[in-house]
Write a protein that holds these residues in place. Structure first.
Motif, PDB file in Angstrom:
ATOM      1  N   HIS A   1       0.458   3.845   1.545  1.00  0.00           N
ATOM      2  CA  HIS A   1       0.408   4.533   2.841  1.00  0.00           C
ATOM      3  C   HIS A   1       0.933   3.647   3.967  1.00  0.00           C
ATOM      4  CE1 HIS A   1      -1.461   7.728   0.665  1.00  0.00           C
ATOM      5  NE2 HIS A   1      -2.346   6.864   0.181  1.00  0.00           N
ATOM      6  N   VAL A   2       0.034   3.035   4.733  1.00  0.00           N
ATOM      7  CA  VAL A   2       0.509   2.285   5.899  1.00  0.00           C
ATOM      8  C   VAL A   2       0.389   0.772   5.688  1.00  0.00           C
ATOM      9  CG1 VAL A   2       0.225   1.925   8.379  1.00  0.00           C
ATOM     10  CG2 VAL A   2      -0.129   4.198   7.415  1.00  0.00           C
ATOM     11  N   ASN A   3       1.487   0.067   5.903  1.00  0.00           N
ATOM     12  CA  ASN A   3       1.524  -1.390   5.810  1.00  0.00           C
ATOM     13  C   ASN A   3       1.935  -1.951   7.174  1.00  0.00           C
ATOM     14  OD1 ASN A   3       1.504  -1.976   2.636  1.00  0.00           O
ATOM     15  ND2 ASN A   3       2.772  -0.171   3.022  1.00  0.00           N
ATOM     16  N   ILE A   4       1.163  -2.903   7.670  1.00  0.00           N
ATOM     17  CA  ILE A   4       1.501  -3.495   8.968  1.00  0.00           C
ATOM     18  C   ILE A   4       1.835  -4.979   8.786  1.00  0.00           C
ATOM     19  CG2 ILE A   4       0.647  -4.037  11.291  1.00  0.00           C
ATOM     20  CD1 ILE A   4      -0.967  -1.518  11.253  1.00  0.00           C
TER      21      ILE A   4
ATOM     22  N   PRO B   1      -4.933   0.813   7.386  1.00  0.00           N
ATOM     23  CA  PRO B   1      -3.672   0.216   6.980  1.00  0.00           C
ATOM     24  C   PRO B   1      -3.927  -1.072   6.197  1.00  0.00           C
ATOM     25  CG  PRO B   1      -4.139  -0.349   9.247  1.00  0.00           C
ATOM     26  CD  PRO B   1      -5.256   0.528   8.797  1.00  0.00           C
ATOM     27  N   LYS B   2      -2.924  -1.490   5.433  1.00  0.00           N
ATOM     28  CA  LYS B   2      -3.002  -2.807   4.822  1.00  0.00           C
ATOM     29  C   LYS B   2      -2.260  -3.751   5.770  1.00  0.00           C
ATOM     30  CE  LYS B   2      -2.390  -4.855   0.245  1.00  0.00           C
ATOM     31  NZ  LYS B   2      -2.010  -4.556  -1.147  1.00  0.00           N
TER      32      LYS B   2
ATOM     33  N   VAL C   1      -3.471   5.459  12.701  1.00  0.00           N
ATOM     34  CA  VAL C   1      -3.176   4.637  11.526  1.00  0.00           C
ATOM     35  C   VAL C   1      -4.488   4.338  10.821  1.00  0.00           C
ATOM     36  CG1 VAL C   1      -2.139   2.504  10.730  1.00  0.00           C
ATOM     37  CG2 VAL C   1      -1.343   3.548  12.831  1.00  0.00           C
TER      38      VAL C   1
ATOM     39  N   ASP D   1       0.851  -1.178   0.000  1.00  0.00           N
ATOM     40  CA  ASP D   1       0.000   0.000   0.000  1.00  0.00           C
ATOM     41  C   ASP D   1       0.901   1.247   0.000  1.00  0.00           C
ATOM     42  OD1 ASP D   1      -3.015   0.748   0.745  1.00  0.00           O
ATOM     43  OD2 ASP D   1      -1.660   2.135   1.770  1.00  0.00           O
TER      44      ASP D   1
ATOM     45  N   GLN E   1       5.329   6.583   2.871  1.00  0.00           N
ATOM     46  CA  GLN E   1       4.872   5.202   2.973  1.00  0.00           C
ATOM     47  C   GLN E   1       5.503   4.628   4.237  1.00  0.00           C
ATOM     48  OE1 GLN E   1       6.513   2.440   0.145  1.00  0.00           O
ATOM     49  NE2 GLN E   1       4.606   1.274   0.041  1.00  0.00           N
TER      50      GLN E   1
END
Ligand code: ATP
Ligand code: MG
Length: 365
Positions: free
Chosen positions: A24-27, A359-360, A356, A22, A340
Motif C-alpha cells: 500500500h503506502v511507503n514513505i 504507511p510503512k 495515509v 508494503d 501501491q
C-alpha cells in the motif's frame, strides 16, 4: 500491481540496497540529498527503462562504478514477474523472469509506474518538448507498438535529417533517395500520430472528470492534441494520416533542403491544456497549473487501468507539501487501496494522516 522486493547495485548514490515494500503506502523520509528521489527514480527506471529526469543513462551509474543493476519482483493480480536491468556506459540489458529481452519494447509494460513531481508543473508552462516527452513516456508504457515506432522514428528521422543536410550542403543531389526516406518516415509517423490521437482523447475524458472534481466544478479542463501537420483530423485513419504527412513533406521540400532538417511530424507536435476555453500555457496561475498536472496524473492512472486492467504504481516525489489538504485527499481518495504508492518527504508534517493509513516508513540516509 505492486513491487514487492527491490534490489539496487551501484545506482546513483546507492552502493547496495535490498528492500521489501508494503503493497500500500511507503514513505521515504530523510534530509536533503540522501537519495529519496534516487530511489523513486530507480523504481521508475525499473518500470520504463528510462529516467524521468535525465536522458543520459550514464548519470545513473554510481560515481566510480562500471555498471549499475536493478532488480525487482512485481505482483500482479494473476501472476508474478521478476524484472532485471543492467546498465553500462554503452547501453542496457533487460530480463523478464531471467529471460533476456532483445527489444526493450518487449520489456516495458510489465510494470507500470506513474510519477508525479514538482517538475510536472512544466507540463503546462514548459516547452513543447516537455509535453512530447510526456506523451512518449506515458503512451510507450501502455502500448509496446508506440514504443517500438518511437524508436524507429528517431532512427529514420536522424537518417532523413542527415541526408537533408547533405542536400543543403550540395554534397548529395539524388532526390529519389529523399523520397525513399520520406516514405519510411511518414509510415512510422502515421502510426505514432494515430496512437497519440487515440490516447489524448482518452486522457482528455478522464482528466476532465478529475479536474472538475478537484476544482469543485468551477473549471473545465480540455486537452487537445496538436499534430504539427495541421491538416490531420482527429478521425483520420493511419492511411489518411500517412498521405497528409507525405503531402506536408512535399510542401516543405524547398524549405527542408534549405534548412537541412525535417520540419513537420511527431517530433514537432504539441499538446494544449485549455481551461474554460483559455489556453493554460498563457493564462494558468500556479495553483491552476498544479491542479492541471494533478488531474493529468489521475487520468493516467485511469488510462493505464483501462488498458491493462491493473493499477499502476504511483510515485510521489515531494508533492504532498505542494498540495493543499483538499488536493491531497482527492489524490489519495482516488488511489486508496488500488495502487501501491511511494511518497518522499523531508518531514511528516505536511502529510495528512487521516488519509495515509498505516504507511510503512523508511528513513533514508
Ligand atoms: P531532496 O530532499 O533535496 O530532494 P533527495 O534525498 O531526494 O534530496 P537525491 O536527489 O536522491 O536526494 O540525491 C541524493 C544524492 O545523490 C545527491 O547528493 C547527488 O549528488 C547524489 N548522486 C546523484 N547521482 C549520483 C551518482 N551517479 N553517483 C553517486 N551519487 C550520485
Ligand atoms: Mg528529492
Amino acid at each position: 500491481m505492486y513491487l514487492a522486493n527491490f534490489e539496487l547495485k551501484d545506482f546513483r548514490n546507492f552502493e547496495e540496497l535490498k528492500i521489501n515494500f508494503d503493497p500500500h503506502v511507503n514513505i521515504f523520509i530523510g534530509p536533503n540529498a540522501q537519495g529519496k528521489t534516487n530511489l523513486l527514480e530507480a523504481i521508475y527506471f525499473l518500470a520504463l527503462t528510462r529516467s524521468h529526469r535525465t536522458n543520459s543513462d550514464k548519470e545513473l551509474i554510481r560515481f566510480g562504478s562500471k555498471f549499475a543493476g536493478l532488480q525487482g519482483k512485481v505482483h500482479k493480480s494473476q501472476l508474478e514477474v521478476e524484472l532485471k536491468l543492467r546498465l553500462t556506459p554503452n547501453g542496457k540489458k533487460a530480463w523478464v523472469n531471467r529471460l533476456e529481452q532483445k527489444k526493450l519494447s518487449a520489456y516495458v509494460g510489465q510494470m507500470n509506474a506513474i510519477l508525479f513531481s514538482p517538475e510536472d508543473l512544466a507540463l503546462v508552462k514548459g516547452a513543447p518538448s516537455v509535453r512530447r516527452r510526456f506523451m512518449d513516456l506515458e503512451f510507450g508504457q501502455i502500448n509496446s507498438e508506440y514504443l517500438y515506432y518511437s524508436s524507429q522514428y528517431r532512427q529514420v528521422l536522424q537518417q532523413r535529417n542527415n541526408y537533408l543536410k547533405q542536400l543543403s550542403q550540395k554534397k548529395a543531389h539524388d532526390q529519389i533517395f529523399l523520397d525513399v526516406l520520406s516514405d519510411q518516415l511518414a509510415g512510422v509517423a502515421a502510426e505514432i500520430i494515430s496512437r497519440r490521437i487515440k490516447y489524448v482523447k482518452k486522457l482528455n475524458s478522464y482528466a476532465q472528470v478529475a479536474h472538475s472534481e478537484i476544482s469543485g466544478q468551477a473549471e473545465n479542463l480540455q486537452i487537445f492534441y496538436h499534430p504539427s501537420v495541421k491538416e490531420i483530423a482527429s478521425n483520420d485513419d493511419v492511411e489518411t494520416i500517412y498521405k497528409k504527412v507525405i503531402a506536408s513533406y512535399k510542401r516543405n521540400r524547398p524549405n527542408e533542403i534549405r534548412k537541412g532538417t525535417t520540419l513537420s511530424g511527431p517530433h514537432r507536435d504539441d499538446l494544449d491544456f485549455v481551461i474554460n476555453d483559455k489556453n493554460a500555457h498563457n493564462f494558468a496561475s500556479q495553483g491552476q497549473q498544479r491542479t492541471i498536472s494533478l488531474s493529468v496524473k489521475l487520468a493516467e492512472i485511469q488510462l493505464v487501468h483501462e488498458l491493462t486492467q491493473e493499477y499502476p504504481i504511483l510515485l510521489l516525489d515531494d508533492v504532498m507539501s505542494e498540495l493543499d489538504q483538499r488536493r491531497q485527499s482527492r489524490l489519495l481518495d482516488y488511489i486508496h487501496g488500488k495502487t501501491q504508492t511511494f511518497i518522499t518527504t523531508t518531514d511528516l508534517e505536511g502529510i495528512s494522516w487521516e488519509i495515509v493509513k498505516e504507511p510503512k516508513i523508511y528513513h533514508i540516509s
